[in-house]
Scaffold this active site. Structure first.
Site, short mmCIF file in Angstrom:
data_model
loop_
_atom_site.label_atom_id
_atom_site.label_comp_id
_atom_site.label_asym_id
_atom_site.label_seq_id
_atom_site.Cartn_x
_atom_site.Cartn_y
_atom_site.Cartn_z
N GLY A 64 36.23 40.49 29.17
CA GLY A 64 37.55 41.25 28.45
C GLY A 64 37.50 40.59 27.41
O GLY A 64 39.02 40.83 26.09
N HIS A 77 36.01 34.80 41.19
CA HIS A 77 36.41 35.10 39.83
C HIS A 77 37.53 34.13 38.93
O HIS A 77 38.09 33.41 39.38
CB HIS A 77 37.14 36.64 39.81
N SER A 82 33.17 42.63 30.14
CA SER A 82 32.73 42.97 28.21
C SER A 82 31.59 44.56 29.46
O SER A 82 31.23 44.97 27.95
CB SER A 82 32.37 42.40 27.34
N ASN A 140 36.77 46.25 39.28
CA ASN A 140 37.69 45.27 39.29
C ASN A 140 38.15 45.13 38.94
O ASN A 140 38.86 45.11 37.33
CB ASN A 140 37.12 43.55 39.40
N GLU A 183 29.61 36.16 35.90
CA GLU A 183 30.50 36.64 34.56
C GLU A 183 30.30 35.50 33.58
O GLU A 183 31.66 34.33 34.00
CB GLU A 183 31.79 37.08 35.71
N GLU A 231 39.16 34.24 36.86
CA GLU A 231 40.87 34.00 36.64
C GLU A 231 41.35 33.65 37.63
O GLU A 231 42.03 32.49 37.73
CB GLU A 231 40.93 35.53 36.63
N LYS A 235 41.96 44.18 38.41
CA LYS A 235 42.69 43.02 38.51
C LYS A 235 44.23 43.61 38.84
O LYS A 235 43.97 45.00 39.96
CB LYS A 235 42.50 42.67 36.63
P1 PGA Z 1 36.21 42.65 31.54
O1 PGA Z 1 36.00 41.86 33.11
O2 PGA Z 1 34.86 43.88 32.26
O3 PGA Z 1 36.79 43.47 31.05
O4 PGA Z 1 35.11 41.43 31.05
C1 PGA Z 1 34.45 41.63 33.97
C2 PGA Z 1 34.81 40.26 35.35
O5 PGA Z 1 35.66 40.47 34.62
O6 PGA Z 1 35.14 40.81 36.33
#
Ligand code: PGA
Length: 248
Positions: free
Chosen positions: A173, A95, A213, A10, A167, A97, A12
């Site tokens: 993140g 997601h 992460s 992803n 997630e 976000e 982003k």
């Molecule tokens: P990350 O993000 O691996 O940077 O924690 C995962 C995601 O949001 O899909």
């Protein structure tokens, strides 16, 4: 029945089209594993160049977002037919976000899931709890509610073909990965929820990813768990580490 592993990046809101093409070239020799489905979910502006750049490889391209209408006066939005015509196979839906910053509710996400299936896109449906819900031990109920709401009206055959990503928001993140046991617990719970809503065949077929992460150091342990069929990778998808995760 063995479920095929699926490792998705992803990206982003990272990577200009020029950077995106360079990243695909860097990763090309590193992600070449015929036993794994590899997907790059990329910003809309990178879709066309990335589809071109992955031609002849094992990599499929996904979108990070789309809108539920096919065309019309929806300034700034991108439709499923546009994605399909460009060569997109997958789309991330729900997601955290998008839920948090763009106000996407379960009701709207359910419409997106139904629209993705009706159009021929494969949803990667995300769910996950906040730190607050984890600390109050309310996360299991929360995840069950998200899954039920987001999959309303979806058929068993459709669920069999889709991907669900667990997630935990506190792990995204932050560098704070869920332990393999924590991730396994919730991925098993999602599979049980699917078994209750549909049947065991459907639950055994649906692929469930962990995300948050995930990196080259912890991927192998997470992926060794029986209900974790892959990963949705943010930060580490933008680096050669992604190849190590694919091959973990
Ligand atoms: P990350 O993000 O691996 O940077 O924690 C995962 C995601 O949001 O899909």
């Amino acid at each position: 029945m063995a479920r095929r592993r699926i490792i998705a990046g992803n990206w982003k809101m990272n990577m200009t089209p020029t950077e995106a093409k360079a990243l695909v070239e860097t990763l090309k020799p590193l992600v070449n594993n015929p036993d794994v489905d590899v997907v790059y979910c990329v910003p809309a502006i990178d879709i066309v160049p990335v589809v071109e750049a992955v031609k002849g490889t094992n990599v499929e391209v996904g979108a990070e977002n789309f809108y539920i209408e096919d065309k019309g006066a929806f300034t700034g939005e991108i439709s499923a037919p546009m994605l399909l015509d460009a060569g997109v196979k997958y789309v991330i839906i729900g997601h955290s976000e998008r839920r948090e910053y763009f106000g996407e509710t379960d009701e709207f996400l359910n419409k997106k899931v139904l629209k993705a299936f009706a159009s021929g896109l494969t949803p990667i449906l995300c769910c996950g709890e906040s730190l607050e819900l984890r600390e109050r031990n309310a996360y299991k109920e929360w995840i069950g509610l998200q899954i039920k709401a987001d999959l309303e009206g979806v058929t068993a055959d459709q669920v069999k073909s889709m991907v669900i990503a667990y997630e935990p928001i506190w792990a995204i993140g932050t560098g704070k990965t869920a332990t393999a046991d924590q991730a396994q617990e919730v991925c098993a719970l999602i599979r049980n929820t699917i078994a209750e809503m549909y049947d065991t065949d459907t639950a055994e077929a649906v692929r469930i990813q962990y995300g948050g992460s995930m990196n080259a150091g912890n991927a192998a342990e997470l992926l060794s768990k029986p209900d974790i069929d892959g990963g949705l990778i943010g930060g580490a998808a933008l680096k050669p580490d992604f190849g190590q995760i694919v091959n973990a």
